[in-house]
Design an enzyme around this catalytic site. Structure first.
Site, mmCIF file in Angstrom:
data_model
loop_
_atom_site.group_PDB
_atom_site.id
_atom_site.type_symbol
_atom_site.label_atom_id
_atom_site.label_comp_id
_atom_site.label_asym_id
_atom_site.label_seq_id
_atom_site.Cartn_x
_atom_site.Cartn_y
_atom_site.Cartn_z
ATOM 1 N N ASN A 232 0.874 -1.170 0.000
ATOM 2 C CA ASN A 232 0.000 0.000 0.000
ATOM 3 C C ASN A 232 0.915 1.225 0.000
ATOM 4 O O ASN A 232 1.465 1.602 1.030
ATOM 5 C CB ASN A 232 -0.890 -0.040 1.247
ATOM 6 C CG ASN A 232 -1.867 1.117 1.298
ATOM 7 O OD1 ASN A 232 -1.794 2.051 0.494
ATOM 8 N ND2 ASN A 232 -2.778 1.068 2.246
ATOM 9 N N ARG B 42 -2.533 -2.068 -3.551
ATOM 10 C CA ARG B 42 -3.719 -1.253 -3.388
ATOM 11 C C ARG B 42 -3.602 -0.078 -4.363
ATOM 12 O O ARG B 42 -2.603 0.644 -4.353
ATOM 13 C CB ARG B 42 -3.783 -0.707 -1.969
ATOM 14 C CG ARG B 42 -4.940 0.231 -1.827
ATOM 15 C CD ARG B 42 -4.910 0.950 -0.515
ATOM 16 N NE ARG B 42 -6.087 1.783 -0.404
ATOM 17 C CZ ARG B 42 -6.119 2.935 0.245
ATOM 18 N NH1 ARG B 42 -5.047 3.372 0.850
ATOM 19 N NH2 ARG B 42 -7.226 3.632 0.288
ATOM 20 N N HIS C 24 -12.842 3.098 -0.401
ATOM 21 C CA HIS C 24 -12.910 2.078 0.662
ATOM 22 C C HIS C 24 -13.585 0.806 0.168
ATOM 23 O O HIS C 24 -14.100 0.013 0.970
ATOM 24 C CB HIS C 24 -13.726 2.567 1.888
ATOM 25 C CG HIS C 24 -13.109 3.680 2.663
ATOM 26 N ND1 HIS C 24 -13.857 4.700 3.215
ATOM 27 C CD2 HIS C 24 -11.822 3.939 2.999
ATOM 28 C CE1 HIS C 24 -13.060 5.542 3.861
ATOM 29 N NE2 HIS C 24 -11.831 5.101 3.742
ATOM 30 N N ARG D 258 -11.994 15.852 7.070
ATOM 31 C CA ARG D 258 -12.716 16.226 5.848
ATOM 32 C C ARG D 258 -14.163 16.561 6.160
ATOM 33 O O ARG D 258 -14.788 15.907 6.990
ATOM 34 C CB ARG D 258 -12.700 15.071 4.841
ATOM 35 C CG ARG D 258 -11.357 14.837 4.203
ATOM 36 C CD ARG D 258 -11.393 13.636 3.270
ATOM 37 N NE ARG D 258 -10.288 12.753 3.559
ATOM 38 C CZ ARG D 258 -10.272 11.451 3.322
ATOM 39 N NH1 ARG D 258 -11.316 10.860 2.758
ATOM 40 N NH2 ARG D 258 -9.237 10.724 3.633
ATOM 41 N N GLU E 145 -8.186 -4.844 5.094
ATOM 42 C CA GLU E 145 -8.028 -4.570 3.663
ATOM 43 C C GLU E 145 -6.861 -5.357 3.065
ATOM 44 O O GLU E 145 -6.931 -5.796 1.922
ATOM 45 C CB GLU E 145 -7.864 -3.058 3.448
ATOM 46 C CG GLU E 145 -9.186 -2.326 3.683
ATOM 47 C CD GLU E 145 -9.045 -0.823 3.880
ATOM 48 O OE1 GLU E 145 -8.703 -0.412 5.011
ATOM 49 O OE2 GLU E 145 -9.260 -0.074 2.922
#
Ligand code: ADP
Length: 408
Positions: free
Chosen positions: A10, A101, A190, A251, A394
């Site tokens: 990743n 990823r 996601h 955010r 993940e």
């Protein structure tokens, strides 16, 4: 003997996370984090071999060092050295695949994909849609290809699980030609986590994914909700970028788009300044100064009114999406909480479903607050909709998808 190991990479703009897993069981052989790549001063590498506690406390095998890290190639080579010291490696015959990823796969990549020149070019073409992430992901793939060109490299896209979202949920109501020309639509992110968690939730219910409708709430630093009907995603809260939807750590999530014009015209802010405001100085941090939910709850309990407001805004948005996705799905079998906040913040879970008995939603507080890890139900027996806590993984999902693809 067939190779059974998958290395999951990743790559961020200045970091590289890696995990080596033995498949199909998903046993972790090593995990690591390389940080401060390409920054001033030395980089840092933390490597944790199997058998040690990956959470960091008291693990004797954990190794840490500082070293020069001018680029991703140096970072991956350093990771390779650590793996080699454990008898593992980037060039081991045991390595079946390297799974990467990749944040943005646009509408092109609906499945995990073995990387070749054409795939690299397409990920490059998608850079304008993910200007921070895709270049870092590409750097990771190119580096891995250079180090071991013989092992298949599999790209697993954050957006792929969402490519089943129908047009009526993915299209923004703007000029269709402008949208088409600039590829503006809801992509969602996601996806690897929503796929993993919705499938695990079905397992927890003892049913097949095709049989159940699940709302997955991935609440980490970034946060998104997804409506999953019979194993296929039909809506999600993030959009063209990961800025849309739920209130996040830093955010804003949903705002009136005219706020942007207003800030430009009235406050004289530049596009870059507004971008930074909405991505880095908004969300929980914008509302109360802290982006960590633990701190928000602690301050709220101590009577801090800004922290209380931040929590309430976060919960209000979450409940709005929950209600919306009940309507999108029609029938809901389960709601699953995951990621840092979803897995740990009992208060968030309680507040998210409080008073929603009419929708079949309820939480058993004894189950909600029990010190249990792993996938579990926290709703009372009588509830029509199961409420679950399902830790996301993940890396395991990327390894599973990559391994399945190279063995297909
Ligand atoms: P990322 O999106 O960076 O992968 P995570 O899924 O690890 O993030 O979530 C990180 C966030 O989870 C932290 O910022 C914090 O707000 C929250 N978190 C972690 N542990 C707890 C906890 N025990 N209680 C409440 N919130 C927590």
């Amino acid at each position: 003997m067939n190779a059974t190991q998958v290395l999951v990479l990743n790559s961020g703009s200045s970091s590289l996370k890696y995990q080596l897993l033995d498949m199909p069981a998903g046993r972790r052989l090593a995990t690591g984090l390389v940080e401060r790549i390409g920054e001033d001063g030395p980089g840092r590498l933390v490597h944790t071999p199997a058998g040690t506690n990956g959470d960091g406390d008291g693990d004797s095998g954990r190794r840490e060092r500082e070293l020069p890290l001018p680029d991703h190639a140096a970072a991956l080579r350093a990771a390779g050295e650590e793996l080699a010291a454990d008898g593992l490696g980037l060039d081991s015959p045991e390595l079946a695949a390297i799974g990467h990823r990749v944040v943005h796969g646009g509408r092109t990549f609906t499945e995990p994909t073995v990387v070749d020149e054409r795939v690299l070019a397409e990920i490059e073409r998608l850079v304008p849609l993910a200007p921070l992430h895709n270049p870092a992901n590409l750097a990771g793939i190119r580096t891995a290809l250079a180090i071991n060109p013989d092992v298949p490299q599999v790209a697993v896209f954050d957006t792929a699980f969402h490519t089943t979202i129908p047009d009526h949920a993915a299209c923004y109501a703007i000029d269709a030609e402008v949208a088409a020309e600039h590829r503006i639509r809801r992509y969602g992110f996601h996806g690897t986590s929503h796929a993993f968690v919705s499938r695990r939730t079905a397992e927890l219910l003892g049913r097949r994914p095709e049989e159940v409708n699940v709302i997955t709430l991935h609440l980490g630093n970034g946060a998104s909700a997804a409506a999953v009907a019979g194993g296929r995603c039909v809506d999600t809260s993030m959009g063209l970028t990961p800025l849309q939807g739920l209130v996040m750590g830093t955010r804003s999530g949903d705002i009136d788009p005219a706020v942007v014009f207003h800030l430009s015209r009235v406050a004289g802010m530049s596009v870059a300044e507004i971008d930074e405001l909405l991505n880095s100085r908004s969300g929980l941090r914008g509302l109360c100064g802290d982006n960590d939910m633990r701190e928000v709850v602690r301050r709220m309990d101590a009577g801090d009114t800004r922290a209380r407001l931040a929590f309430d805004v976060y919960i209000h948005r979450l409940r709005s999406y929950l209600g919306a996705y009940v309507a999108v799905l029609g029938r809901v079998d389960a709601v699953a909480f995951t990621a840092g906040v979803g897995e740990n913040a009992t208060r968030v879970r309680t507040a998210a479903v409080a008073g929603l008995d009419a929708l079949g939603l309820a939480i058993d507080e004894r189950l909600n607050t029990a010190a249990v890890r792993g996938p579990r139900l926290i709703s009372p027996e009588y509830a029509r909709v199961a409420v679950a806590v399902v830790p996301t993984d993940e890396e395991l999902e990327i390894a599973t998808q990559a391994f399945a693809l190279v063995n297909a």
